[in-house]
Scaffold this active site. Structure first.
Site, PDB file in Angstrom:
ATOM      1  N   GLU A   1      12.752 -19.675 -44.766  1.00 54.71           N
ATOM      2  CA  GLU A   1      12.684 -21.144 -44.753  1.00 54.71           C
ATOM      3  C   GLU A   1      13.685 -21.725 -43.764  1.00 54.71           C
ATOM      4  O   GLU A   1      13.435 -22.758 -43.129  1.00 54.71           O
ATOM      5  CB  GLU A   1      12.960 -21.698 -46.153  1.00 54.71           C
ATOM      6  CG  GLU A   1      11.844 -21.372 -47.135  1.00 54.71           C
ATOM      7  CD  GLU A   1      12.158 -21.865 -48.538  1.00 54.71           C
ATOM      8  OE1 GLU A   1      12.040 -23.077 -48.771  1.00 54.71           O
ATOM      9  OE2 GLU A   1      12.549 -21.036 -49.399  1.00 54.71           O
TER      10      GLU A   1
ATOM     11  N   HIS B   1      28.235 -21.439 -58.884  1.00 54.68           N
ATOM     12  CA  HIS B   1      28.854 -20.202 -59.377  1.00 54.68           C
ATOM     13  C   HIS B   1      27.944 -19.473 -60.366  1.00 54.68           C
ATOM     14  O   HIS B   1      28.059 -18.259 -60.540  1.00 54.68           O
ATOM     15  CB  HIS B   1      30.225 -20.486 -60.006  1.00 54.68           C
ATOM     16  CG  HIS B   1      30.159 -21.187 -61.314  1.00 54.68           C
ATOM     17  ND1 HIS B   1      29.997 -22.557 -61.441  1.00 54.68           N
ATOM     18  CD2 HIS B   1      30.194 -20.712 -62.584  1.00 54.68           C
ATOM     19  CE1 HIS B   1      29.960 -22.878 -62.726  1.00 54.68           C
ATOM     20  NE2 HIS B   1      30.075 -21.787 -63.431  1.00 54.68           N
ATOM     21  N   LYS B   2      27.019 -20.186 -61.008  1.00 55.21           N
ATOM     22  CA  LYS B   2      26.147 -19.522 -61.984  1.00 55.21           C
ATOM     23  C   LYS B   2      25.140 -18.605 -61.282  1.00 55.21           C
ATOM     24  O   LYS B   2      24.974 -17.441 -61.658  1.00 55.21           O
ATOM     25  CB  LYS B   2      25.430 -20.561 -62.850  1.00 55.21           C
ATOM     26  CG  LYS B   2      26.381 -21.389 -63.704  1.00 55.21           C
ATOM     27  CD  LYS B   2      25.666 -22.415 -64.589  1.00 55.21           C
ATOM     28  CE  LYS B   2      26.686 -23.232 -65.385  1.00 55.21           C
ATOM     29  NZ  LYS B   2      26.036 -24.205 -66.296  1.00 55.21           N
TER      30      LYS B   2
ATOM     31  N   SER C   1       3.574 -15.814 -47.705  1.00 59.04           N
ATOM     32  CA  SER C   1       4.763 -15.099 -47.242  1.00 59.04           C
ATOM     33  C   SER C   1       4.787 -13.664 -47.755  1.00 59.04           C
ATOM     34  O   SER C   1       5.577 -12.855 -47.283  1.00 59.04           O
ATOM     35  CB  SER C   1       6.025 -15.840 -47.686  1.00 59.04           C
ATOM     36  OG  SER C   1       6.077 -15.908 -49.094  1.00 59.04           O
ATOM     37  N   HIS C   2       3.973 -13.335 -48.743  1.00 56.25           N
ATOM     38  CA  HIS C   2       3.875 -11.952 -49.218  1.00 56.25           C
ATOM     39  C   HIS C   2       2.468 -11.394 -49.070  1.00 56.25           C
ATOM     40  O   HIS C   2       2.103 -10.436 -49.737  1.00 56.25           O
ATOM     41  CB  HIS C   2       4.344 -11.830 -50.677  1.00 56.25           C
ATOM     42  CG  HIS C   2       5.834 -11.954 -50.815  1.00 56.25           C
ATOM     43  ND1 HIS C   2       6.448 -13.139 -51.069  1.00 56.25           N
ATOM     44  CD2 HIS C   2       6.825 -11.043 -50.664  1.00 56.25           C
ATOM     45  CE1 HIS C   2       7.765 -12.960 -51.101  1.00 56.25           C
ATOM     46  NE2 HIS C   2       8.017 -11.708 -50.856  1.00 56.25           N
TER      47      HIS C   2
END
Lengths: 345, 345
Positions: free
Chosen positions: A189, A230-231, A47-48
């Site tokens: 994805e 939330h983290k 993908s890169h």
């Protein structure tokens, strides 16, 4: 199945560099882009890898990145901040210009930051942090992206997939490196699930009404979710603040406003922090590099993997045997070399 | 239900400080500990409020922290590293000693780090990053803990719950602050489920064989899991490296080896990084503090919450009305004041 050919790493580099030159990029841009794209392909990080060439060329053709930019090291006003202005070129040559200065400042100051402004970023961040480890330093890198991720508790795209990468040097071994998006999944994805007609795993995305969805179409019209609730959302927000707002460069919503699409490479800034373990450990018991190995051994001994292992295995194979390309990949490289910017829409 | 009384913040501070003095802590340790404990109680952060006094006293009584330690600012060898040795006292007075020097270095260098060595840490990290924002700086803080968390893919406790905190200053408003454990849940939450005879949510923990479990007993005998799978595990490992190994202080497995228990406050180091947004944004368009507000507004406008909101609401109430304590809490404070170290085993 596609026939394959095997190409030495250096040969692939020459091909990729020639494609960028043909497309009108200057020497500095072409060489730096070829290095990072070939590194991706070498590490089986498809993908890169060469897949990214077209996106880079489309961004040039759209006039959203300067193909002839020459990055500039800015005068240093604060002892531990090294600043490079990419002059609206790609981030990679700007990073290469700033890295030796960053490394020198980190050794003197103990900690130092490299700010890259006015750049277009399209590669992974692991090449940056890995390059820092070559200097015997630890490194952190982060940057915004464009608004595709809802903050935890929200219902609309605002944050980017905002990658976060870290590297720690290991004598005689591949460095400890991680590099991940702060979204649960990459946008690509979700696109792959859509094409395959497959439902998404729970928790990846919400629809345009803000409800959890496993439908890829609905997810693409809605928003992705941050990893870890939330983290992860908080870490992604921190990246907008430190690597967007603080360094005087674009946040993910500003990038999307400017670009008007998520199909071109995003213009923004990048923040890289380098730490000298020798400076931080000075006068304290124990050698930090040896002590880190004790930690890594304890991780591996209980059957867990260190991050980037898969890349390093692929890299060793590529270095020994060359890089395997399919016939359609080599045809595509030839087409890009022949047509330059005319190859992309 | 327990009767309650309402106590002014300053009065609670006097009580808590007096308890620590009675237990033999010197003025510096007593005052700094009282400040951070009262801040937790004030913010309705009960798990870091007066509940923590006993744990601190038990750690003193066990001889694992020095009650009469005087933290020492070490000579500066690298321009952007400020180092305070806590001399085996608590981290809090060491932080208070180092903070003004850190702030001054961050303004000069743009970025600076405060290393606290040989300290015992038992409070949350948000007081540290919030104190940095008072100086108009952004701050990151992290520290190891003791081995209670398995790395992703592993099956044994190795990492700590390793907290990670960040703060950004907001003019005239409570700062943007987050502070979280890199484990899915805190160990105390598992203990609460055990006492209540309740099953754990899926994904919190594994048993001693490394299998996922919802049984709190099995989880306490096994290991907790990092938040966000391999991504949270990587961040937690980074914290062991930067805030343990790199600064020449203990990692989570070393803390557990030394302490032999997870019931006392852990001795280790702490790493705090301060950023000057004014320095990083110098010469760039826009004011970073104003631009950050645009981002915060966009988060709140879509119905998401900024972290720490609950604490700030509780704080405003405590400042206006005083802190509400139950009768058993005030009795416990009286007992601790009367008995000192004899009150704990």
């Amino acid at each position: 199945m596609d026939a394959t050919i095997i190409m030495p790493i250096g040969t692939l580099h020459e091909h990729v560099e020639a494609i960028f030159r043909k497309a009108g990029l200057n020497d500095i841009q072409s060489a730096a882009l070829a290095r990072v794209i070939v590194a991706g392909e070498r590490d089986a990080c498809k993908s890169h890898g060469i897949y990214r060439i077209e996106g880079a060329l489309r961004t040039v053709k759209a006039g959203k990145v300067k193909p002839d930019a020459v990055p500039e090291l800015m005068p240093r006003e604060h002892g531990a901040i090294v600043r490079v202005n990419a002059r609206h070129g790609f981030a990679n040559p700007a990073f290469e210009l700033g890295l030796p200065v960053l490394a020198e400042r980190a050794r003197v100051s103990g900690i130092a930051a490299l700010v890259i402004n006015d750049c277009t970023h399209f590669s992974a961040l692991w090449p940056e942090v890995e390059a820092i480890t070559v200097h015997g330093l630890a490194g952190l890198a982060m940057c915004p992206s464009y608004s595709t991720v809802a903050p935890a508790g929200g219902n609309k795209p605002l944050l980017g997939t905002n990658p976060f990468a870290f590297g720690w040097p290991r004598a005689g071994k591949d460095p400890y490196v991680f590099d991940f998006a702060t979204s649960v999944a990459a946008r690509g994805e979700i696109e792959l699930h859509r094409r395959a007609g497959k439902a998404l795993p729970e928790g990846w995305a919400i629809d345009a009404q803000g409800n959890l969805t496993t439908d890829p179409e609905a997810a693409l019209a809605g928003a992705m979710l941050p990893f870890g609730g939330h983290k992860g959302s908080a870490i992604s927000t921190m990246i907008e603040l430190l690597a967007g707002v603080m360094i005087g460069d674009l946040t993910s919503p500003e990038v999307l406003d400017y670009l008007g699409t998520t199909t071109l490479a995003p213009p923004h800034g990048e923040l890289i922090i380098a730490f000298s373990p020798e400076a931080f450990a000075a006068g304290r018991p124990g050698n930090p590099f040896e002590r880190a190995e004790v930690l890594f051994d304890a991780i591996v001994d209980q059957g867990a993997r260190l991050p980037s292992l898969r890349r390093y295995v692929a890299r060793a194979k590529s270095q020994a045997e060359g890089i395997t390309l399919t016939a359609s990949e080599t045809e595509q490289l030839e087409r890009l070399l022949a047509l330059g910017l005319d190859a992309v829409s």
